[in-house]
Design a protein around this motif. Structure first.
Motif, PDB file in Angstrom:
ATOM      1  N   VAL A  54       1.038  -1.025   0.019  1.00 43.35           N
ATOM      2  CA  VAL A  54       0.037   0.098  -0.166  1.00 43.35           C
ATOM      3  C   VAL A  54       1.018   1.361   0.083  1.00 43.35           C
ATOM      4  N   GLU A  55       0.860   1.934  -1.107  1.00 52.36           N
ATOM      5  CA  GLU A  55       1.758   3.280  -1.136  1.00 52.36           C
ATOM      6  C   GLU A  55       1.052   4.339  -0.310  1.00 52.36           C
ATOM      7  N   ASN A  56       1.708   4.990   0.462  1.00 52.01           N
ATOM      8  CA  ASN A  56       1.210   6.061   1.336  1.00 52.01           C
ATOM      9  C   ASN A  56      -0.102   5.803   1.961  1.00 52.01           C
ATOM     10  N   ILE A  98      -6.269   2.322   3.751  1.00 53.48           N
ATOM     11  CA  ILE A  98      -6.247   2.432   2.521  1.00 53.48           C
ATOM     12  C   ILE A  98      -5.107   3.348   2.189  1.00 53.48           C
ATOM     13  N   SER A  99      -5.250   3.432   0.665  1.00 57.40           N
ATOM     14  CA  SER A  99      -3.964   4.530   0.379  1.00 57.40           C
ATOM     15  C   SER A  99      -4.489   5.823   0.504  1.00 57.40           C
ATOM     16  N   CYS A 100      -3.696   6.595   0.609  1.00 55.05           N
ATOM     17  CA  CYS A 100      -3.808   8.076   0.601  1.00 55.05           C
ATOM     18  C   CYS A 100      -4.784   8.774  -0.504  1.00 55.05           C
ATOM     19  N   PRO A 101      -4.650   8.245  -1.819  1.00 51.09           N
ATOM     20  CA  PRO A 101      -5.335   8.703  -2.857  1.00 51.09           C
ATOM     21  C   PRO A 101      -6.867   8.215  -2.568  1.00 51.09           C
ATOM     22  N   LEU A 102      -6.819   6.928  -2.408  1.00 53.74           N
ATOM     23  CA  LEU A 102      -8.420   6.431  -2.141  1.00 53.74           C
ATOM     24  C   LEU A 102      -8.845   6.896  -0.913  1.00 53.74           C
ATOM     25  N   ALA A 103      -8.204   7.364   0.286  1.00 51.47           N
ATOM     26  CA  ALA A 103      -8.878   8.088   1.026  1.00 51.47           C
ATOM     27  C   ALA A 103      -9.533   9.516   0.621  1.00 51.47           C
ATOM     28  N   GLN A 104      -8.396  10.360  -0.113  1.00 55.73           N
ATOM     29  CA  GLN A 104      -9.101  11.539  -0.461  1.00 55.73           C
ATOM     30  C   GLN A 104      -9.920  11.161  -1.405  1.00 55.73           C
ATOM     31  N   ALA A 105     -10.256  10.308  -2.379  1.00 52.84           N
ATOM     32  CA  ALA A 105     -11.392  10.147  -3.082  1.00 52.84           C
ATOM     33  C   ALA A 105     -12.598   9.708  -2.493  1.00 52.84           C
ATOM     34  N   MET A 106     -12.622   8.977  -1.504  1.00 52.55           N
ATOM     35  CA  MET A 106     -13.699   8.542  -0.588  1.00 52.55           C
ATOM     36  C   MET A 106     -14.406   9.640   0.081  1.00 52.55           C
ATOM     37  N   VAL A 107     -13.480  10.605   0.626  1.00 52.90           N
ATOM     38  CA  VAL A 107     -13.893  11.766   1.289  1.00 52.90           C
ATOM     39  C   VAL A 107     -14.761  12.774   0.376  1.00 52.90           C
ATOM     40  N   ASN A 148      -5.237 -13.035  -2.335  1.00 49.56           N
ATOM     41  CA  ASN A 148      -5.595 -13.396  -3.844  1.00 49.56           C
ATOM     42  C   ASN A 148      -7.155 -13.305  -3.901  1.00 49.56           C
ATOM     43  N   GLN A 149      -7.330 -12.921  -5.257  1.00 45.31           N
ATOM     44  CA  GLN A 149      -8.810 -12.797  -5.693  1.00 45.31           C
ATOM     45  C   GLN A 149      -9.532 -14.274  -5.414  1.00 45.31           C
ATOM     46  N   ARG A 150     -10.415 -14.401  -5.058  1.00 46.23           N
ATOM     47  CA  ARG A 150     -11.088 -15.687  -4.938  1.00 46.23           C
ATOM     48  C   ARG A 150     -11.180 -16.383  -6.212  1.00 46.23           C
ATOM     49  N   ASN A 151     -10.853 -17.555  -6.107  1.00 46.12           N
ATOM     50  CA  ASN A 151     -10.678 -18.793  -7.138  1.00 46.12           C
ATOM     51  C   ASN A 151      -9.439 -18.185  -8.204  1.00 46.12           C
ATOM     52  N   ARG A 152      -8.728 -17.368  -7.910  1.00 45.95           N
ATOM     53  CA  ARG A 152      -7.588 -17.024  -9.073  1.00 45.95           C
ATOM     54  C   ARG A 152      -6.381 -16.572  -8.102  1.00 45.95           C
ATOM     55  N   SER A 153      -5.179 -16.715  -8.976  1.00 46.90           N
ATOM     56  CA  SER A 153      -3.928 -16.529  -8.434  1.00 46.90           C
ATOM     57  C   SER A 153      -3.380 -14.965  -8.260  1.00 46.90           C
ATOM     58  N   ARG A 154      -4.377 -14.139  -8.708  1.00 46.92           N
ATOM     59  CA  ARG A 154      -4.069 -12.721  -9.013  1.00 46.92           C
ATOM     60  C   ARG A 154      -4.362 -12.007  -7.690  1.00 46.92           C
ATOM     61  N   LEU A 155      -3.450 -11.185  -7.121  1.00 49.78           N
ATOM     62  CA  LEU A 155      -3.880 -10.410  -6.028  1.00 49.78           C
ATOM     63  C   LEU A 155      -5.045  -9.398  -6.010  1.00 49.78           C
ATOM     64  N   SER A 156      -6.054  -9.425  -4.899  1.00 51.98           N
ATOM     65  CA  SER A 156      -7.069  -8.663  -4.912  1.00 51.98           C
ATOM     66  C   SER A 156      -6.924  -7.255  -4.483  1.00 51.98           C
ATOM     67  N   MET A 157      -7.390  -6.573  -5.250  1.00 57.89           N
ATOM     68  CA  MET A 157      -7.431  -5.108  -4.811  1.00 57.89           C
ATOM     69  C   MET A 157      -7.634  -4.573  -3.609  1.00 57.89           C
ATOM     70  N   HIS A 158      -7.680  -5.506  -2.629  1.00 58.51           N
ATOM     71  CA  HIS A 158      -7.704  -5.419  -1.126  1.00 58.51           C
ATOM     72  C   HIS A 158      -6.005  -5.249  -1.012  1.00 58.51           C
ATOM     73  N   ALA A 159      -5.405  -6.093  -1.514  1.00 55.99           N
ATOM     74  CA  ALA A 159      -4.005  -6.291  -1.255  1.00 55.99           C
ATOM     75  C   ALA A 159      -3.156  -4.876  -1.486  1.00 55.99           C
ATOM     76  N   LYS A 160      -3.903  -4.140  -2.256  1.00 53.36           N
ATOM     77  CA  LYS A 160      -3.079  -2.718  -2.560  1.00 53.36           C
ATOM     78  C   LYS A 160      -3.747  -1.603  -1.861  1.00 53.36           C
ATOM     79  N   GLY A 161      -4.557  -1.807  -0.840  1.00 56.11           N
ATOM     80  CA  GLY A 161      -5.312  -0.757  -0.112  1.00 56.11           C
ATOM     81  C   GLY A 161      -6.306  -0.053  -0.955  1.00 56.11           C
TER      82      GLY A 161
END
Length: 79
Positions: free
Chosen positions: A6-8, A25-34, A66-79
């Protein structure tokens, strides 16, 4: 570890927004959520319900997994 990063990261308290529980969460996501809450959610609540939203329930934020039933990281893994 495992490619999770998670950057920042920021920990958003339930008092800072209308969330039911704190979350990391990431700082940019926090700003977007507000902005989303203030400009979209609350305005729609006042327009349609005549009152503000007092609580937004989320089911989690940062989680290195990981995403459910996949080997890719979930977006939750990036905050």
């Amino acid at each position: 570890s495992g490619g999770c990063n998670v950057e920042n990261p920021v920990k958003v308290s339930a008092a800072a927004m209308t969330w039911n529980q704190p979350g990391v969460i990431s700082c940019p996501l926090a700003q977007a959520m507000v902005r989303f809450e203030n400009e979209i959610v609350q305005q729609a609540a006042w327009r349609n319900l005549g009152q503000p939203v007092v609580r937004v329930y989320h089911f989690g934020t940062y989680s290195c997994r990981n995403q459910r039933n996949r080997s890719r990281l979930s977006m939750h893994a990036k905050g």
